[in-house]
Design a protein around this motif. Structure first.
Motif, PDB file in Angstrom:
ATOM      1  N   UNK A  58      26.882   5.468  24.435  1.00 40.61           N
ATOM      2  CA  UNK A  58      27.330   6.200  23.164  1.00 40.61           C
ATOM      3  C   UNK A  58      26.418   7.165  22.867  1.00 40.61           C
ATOM      4  N   UNK A  59      25.077   7.138  23.318  1.00 39.13           N
ATOM      5  CA  UNK A  59      24.121   8.251  23.106  1.00 39.13           C
ATOM      6  C   UNK A  59      24.507   9.290  23.883  1.00 39.13           C
ATOM      7  N   UNK A  60      24.940   9.208  25.195  1.00 38.43           N
ATOM      8  CA  UNK A  60      25.139  10.269  26.039  1.00 38.43           C
ATOM      9  C   UNK A  60      26.336  11.050  25.444  1.00 38.43           C
ATOM     10  N   UNK A  61      27.676  10.259  25.101  1.00 38.01           N
ATOM     11  CA  UNK A  61      28.624  10.679  24.660  1.00 38.01           C
ATOM     12  C   UNK A  61      28.663  11.531  23.548  1.00 38.01           C
ATOM     13  N   UNK A  62      27.604  11.065  22.459  1.00 35.86           N
ATOM     14  CA  UNK A  62      27.314  12.011  21.065  1.00 35.86           C
ATOM     15  C   UNK A  62      26.398  13.293  21.568  1.00 35.86           C
ATOM     16  N   UNK A  63      25.709  13.107  22.434  1.00 34.16           N
ATOM     17  CA  UNK A  63      24.933  14.137  22.769  1.00 34.16           C
ATOM     18  C   UNK A  63      25.608  15.297  23.375  1.00 34.16           C
ATOM     19  N   UNK A  64      26.464  15.082  24.341  1.00 34.65           N
ATOM     20  CA  UNK A  64      27.566  15.834  25.082  1.00 34.65           C
ATOM     21  C   UNK A  64      28.392  16.671  24.042  1.00 34.65           C
ATOM     22  N   UNK A  65      28.431  16.208  22.833  1.00 32.14           N
ATOM     23  CA  UNK A  65      29.356  16.978  21.663  1.00 32.14           C
ATOM     24  C   UNK A  65      28.424  18.160  20.891  1.00 32.14           C
ATOM     25  N   UNK A  66      27.135  18.004  21.447  1.00 36.24           N
ATOM     26  CA  UNK A  66      26.390  18.899  20.513  1.00 36.24           C
ATOM     27  C   UNK A  66      26.227  20.252  21.744  1.00 36.24           C
ATOM     28  N   UNK A  67      26.784  21.420  21.127  1.00 36.83           N
ATOM     29  CA  UNK A  67      26.924  22.539  22.322  1.00 36.83           C
ATOM     30  C   UNK A  67      25.822  22.951  23.269  1.00 36.83           C
ATOM     31  N   UNK A  68      24.587  23.270  22.922  1.00 33.82           N
ATOM     32  CA  UNK A  68      23.506  23.880  23.837  1.00 33.82           C
ATOM     33  C   UNK A  68      22.640  22.574  24.242  1.00 33.82           C
ATOM     34  N   UNK A  69      22.244  22.033  23.275  1.00 36.23           N
ATOM     35  CA  UNK A  69      21.568  20.570  23.396  1.00 36.23           C
ATOM     36  C   UNK A  69      22.216  19.657  24.279  1.00 36.23           C
ATOM     37  N   UNK A  70      23.450  19.419  24.223  1.00 36.51           N
ATOM     38  CA  UNK A  70      24.205  18.477  25.137  1.00 36.51           C
ATOM     39  C   UNK A  70      23.856  18.804  26.559  1.00 36.51           C
ATOM     40  N   UNK A  71      24.116  20.179  26.821  1.00 37.30           N
ATOM     41  CA  UNK A  71      23.755  20.711  28.403  1.00 37.30           C
ATOM     42  C   UNK A  71      22.524  20.306  28.810  1.00 37.30           C
ATOM     43  N   UNK A  72      21.438  20.502  27.750  1.00 39.71           N
ATOM     44  CA  UNK A  72      20.183  20.207  28.321  1.00 39.71           C
ATOM     45  C   UNK A  72      19.763  18.626  28.400  1.00 39.71           C
ATOM     46  N   UNK A  73      20.391  18.186  27.390  1.00 45.63           N
ATOM     47  CA  UNK A  73      19.839  16.431  27.368  1.00 45.63           C
ATOM     48  C   UNK A  73      20.869  15.603  28.413  1.00 45.63           C
ATOM     49  N   UNK A  74      21.910  15.994  28.488  1.00 47.65           N
ATOM     50  CA  UNK A  74      22.597  15.015  29.263  1.00 47.65           C
ATOM     51  C   UNK A  74      22.247  14.737  30.797  1.00 47.65           C
ATOM     52  N   UNK A  75      21.897  15.685  31.452  1.00 46.82           N
ATOM     53  CA  UNK A  75      21.189  15.266  32.769  1.00 46.82           C
ATOM     54  C   UNK A  75      19.906  14.416  32.811  1.00 46.82           C
ATOM     55  N   UNK A  76      19.231  14.746  31.827  1.00 47.55           N
ATOM     56  CA  UNK A  76      18.001  13.882  31.641  1.00 47.55           C
ATOM     57  C   UNK A  76      18.377  12.555  31.198  1.00 47.55           C
ATOM     58  N   UNK A  77      19.181  12.352  30.477  1.00 44.13           N
ATOM     59  CA  UNK A  77      19.601  10.813  30.077  1.00 44.13           C
ATOM     60  C   UNK A  77      20.396  10.294  31.140  1.00 44.13           C
ATOM     61  N   UNK A  78      21.116  11.059  32.036  1.00 39.93           N
ATOM     62  CA  UNK A  78      21.841  10.425  33.214  1.00 39.93           C
ATOM     63  C   UNK A  78      20.602  10.084  34.240  1.00 39.93           C
ATOM     64  N   UNK A  79      19.622  10.815  34.361  1.00 36.67           N
ATOM     65  CA  UNK A  79      18.636  10.513  35.309  1.00 36.67           C
ATOM     66  C   UNK A  79      17.689   9.304  34.859  1.00 36.67           C
ATOM     67  N   UNK A  80      17.245   9.413  33.505  1.00 34.59           N
ATOM     68  CA  UNK A  80      16.641   8.333  33.096  1.00 34.59           C
ATOM     69  C   UNK A  80      17.586   7.045  33.120  1.00 34.59           C
ATOM     70  N   UNK A  81      18.985   7.054  32.991  1.00 37.00           N
ATOM     71  CA  UNK A  81      19.625   5.881  32.969  1.00 37.00           C
ATOM     72  C   UNK A  81      19.692   5.372  34.430  1.00 37.00           C
ATOM     73  N   UNK A  82      19.884   6.037  35.240  1.00 37.47           N
ATOM     74  CA  UNK A  82      19.955   5.934  36.651  1.00 37.47           C
ATOM     75  C   UNK A  82      18.584   4.921  37.067  1.00 37.47           C
TER      76      UNK A  82
END
Length: 114
Positions: A58-82
Motif C-alpha cells: 500500500x505504501x509503495x502504491x501511494x508513494x508512486x502516485x506522488x510525482x517526483x518523490x515517488x520516483x525517488x522513494x519507490x526504488x528505496x522502498x523496493x530494496x528495503x522490502x527485498x
C-alpha cells in the motif's frame, strides 16, 4: 527457537510453513493464516507477513502516485522490502520467532489472544 520438526495442521514442519508464509508476501501470509489453525509459530509468521507486506504494498502504491518523490522513494522502498523479505525468510526457516519492532509486537498480541 522453535522446534523445526514440530508438525502442523498441514503436515509440514513448522519452519517450512513459516518460511512459505513469506514466499509471496502478504498473499501467502493470508493463505497460511487461514489454513494453519493450530500452530502459533506459523500463525505468528503468517500474520506478520500479511501485515508487513500488505502495508509495504500500500505504501509503495501511494508513494508512486506522488510525482517526483515517488520516483525517488519507490526504488528505496523496493530494496528495503527485498532485504526485509530475505531476512524474514531466513529467520523463519531457522525456526526463530523474529519480531519486527512495531508490527511484530502487535502480531504477537493478536496471536496470544487466540
Amino acid at each position: 527457537m522453535s522446534g523445526q520438526n514440530t508438525k502442523t495442521s498441514l503436515g509440514l514442519s513448522e519452519n517450512i510453513e513459516a518460511l512459505l508464509s513469506y514466499v509471496f508476501g502478504w498473499l501467502t501470509g493470508a493463505i497460511f493464516l487461514v489454513l494453519e489453525k493450530e500452530n502459533k509459530f506459523v500463525r505468528f509468521h503468517a500474520l506478520q507477513s500479511l501485515v508487513t507486506f500488505l502495508a509495504l504494498f500500500i505504501l509503495s502504491t501511494v508513494i508512486r502516485l506522488i510525482p517526483i518523490l515517488g520516483l525517488l522513494l519507490s526504488p528505496l522502498i523496493a530494496i528495503a522490502s527485498m532485504v526485509l523479505w530475505l531476512v524474514l525468510l531466513y529467520k523463519a526457516y531457522m525456526g526463530e520467532k523474529y519480531k519486527l519492532p512495531v508490527i511484530g509486537t502487535w502480531v504477537e498480541k493478536q496471536i496470544d489472544k487466540e
